[in-house]
Each structure stands twice: as structure tokens, then as C-alpha cells.
Design a protein around this motif. Structure first.
Motif, mmCIF file in Angstrom:
data_model
loop_
_atom_site.group_PDB
_atom_site.id
_atom_site.type_symbol
_atom_site.label_atom_id
_atom_site.label_comp_id
_atom_site.label_asym_id
_atom_site.label_seq_id
_atom_site.Cartn_x
_atom_site.Cartn_y
_atom_site.Cartn_z
ATOM 1 N N TRP A 139 0.817 -1.201 0.000
ATOM 2 C CA TRP A 139 0.000 0.000 0.000
ATOM 3 C C TRP A 139 0.852 1.253 0.000
ATOM 4 N N TYR A 140 0.459 2.213 -0.812
ATOM 5 C CA TYR A 140 0.963 3.566 -0.777
ATOM 6 C C TYR A 140 -0.197 4.503 -0.487
ATOM 7 N N ARG A 141 0.127 5.724 -0.098
ATOM 8 C CA ARG A 141 -0.916 6.722 0.095
ATOM 9 C C ARG A 141 -0.421 8.076 -0.387
ATOM 10 N N GLN A 142 -1.368 8.926 -0.748
ATOM 11 C CA GLN A 142 -1.035 10.269 -1.200
ATOM 12 C C GLN A 142 -2.068 11.243 -0.665
ATOM 13 N N ALA A 143 -1.591 12.194 0.116
ATOM 14 C CA ALA A 143 -2.426 13.253 0.646
ATOM 15 C C ALA A 143 -2.299 14.484 -0.244
#
Length: 117
Positions: free
Chosen positions: A36-40
Motif C-alpha cells: 500500500w501507498y498513500r497520497q495526501a
């Protein structure tokens, strides 16, 4: 040929929990590592968690001790259990998978996680 579909995102209060799931389908190759990656908003995409086919894991420092990544190889599914959520965890979370015997990686469309204070 490979599709990754995330689910489980939503709105949660700070301190709450969410379980994200990602299912890989249509693959002509065996799936290796997943994660998993995330981007805010206004920030670069960052690693959240990785799990190899053998079960070895790696976590971002910011989520260590709060998030747990796991997988079910028979179902080609990776999970992310998120506990003690903080407002700074709010982001679009993207699932990825590395196929064995092929270059590159496959990405899901993302699922939104919103954390209110």
C-alpha cells in the motif's frame, strides 16, 4: 490484464479503525510482493506497507505499531488493518502488486480515507 480493486475506505473519527482490502484479478502471472501507498493533497505518494509473498513486511515509520499488513495468497488479496487513526493519515490509499515473471507493477484506482478530529 491485471486489475487491483481496493475497498474499505471511508470516513472515520480520530482514534478509530478501518480495514482496507485489495483483490488482484485477471493476472496471467503469479503475484509477488503486494502493498500500500498513500497520497495526501499537496504531498508526494509515500510507502505505507509492503508484504512479500513469503510474509516479510516493511512499514513506514509514521504507521509502525498502528497499521498491520497481511495477505491471503490463495485469494490474491492484501489487507491493511489501520488502528488508532490520526488526521494526518487521511489520504487516498493505493494498492500495488508486483507480478512474478514480468516487469513493473500494477496499481489500483485508490480508496479515500478521511479522518476527522
Amino acid at each position: 490484464q491485471v486489475q487491483l480493486v481496493e475497498s474499505g475506505g471511508g470516513l472515520v473519527q480520530a482514534g478509530g479503525s478501518l480495514l482496507l482490502s485489495c483483490v488482484a484479478s485477471g493476472s496471467r502471472f503469479s503475484v509477488g510482493s503486494m502493498g500500500w501507498y498513500r497520497q495526501a493533497p499537496g504531498k508526494q505518494r509515500e510507502l505505507v506497507a509492503i508484504i512479500t509473498r513469503g510474509g516479510n513486511t516493511n512499514y513506514a515509520y509514521s504507521v509502525k505499531g498502528r497499521f498491520t499488513v497481511s495477505r491471503d495468497n490463495a485469494k490474491n488479496t492484501v489487507y491493511l488493518q489501520m488502528n488508532s487513526l490520526k488526521p494526518e493519515d487521511a489520504a487516498v490509499y493505493y494498492c500495488y502488486a508486483n507480478p512474478i515473471g514480468a516487469p513493473g507493477a500494477y496499481w489500483g484506482q485508490g480508496t479515500q480515507v478521511t479522518v476527522s478530529s
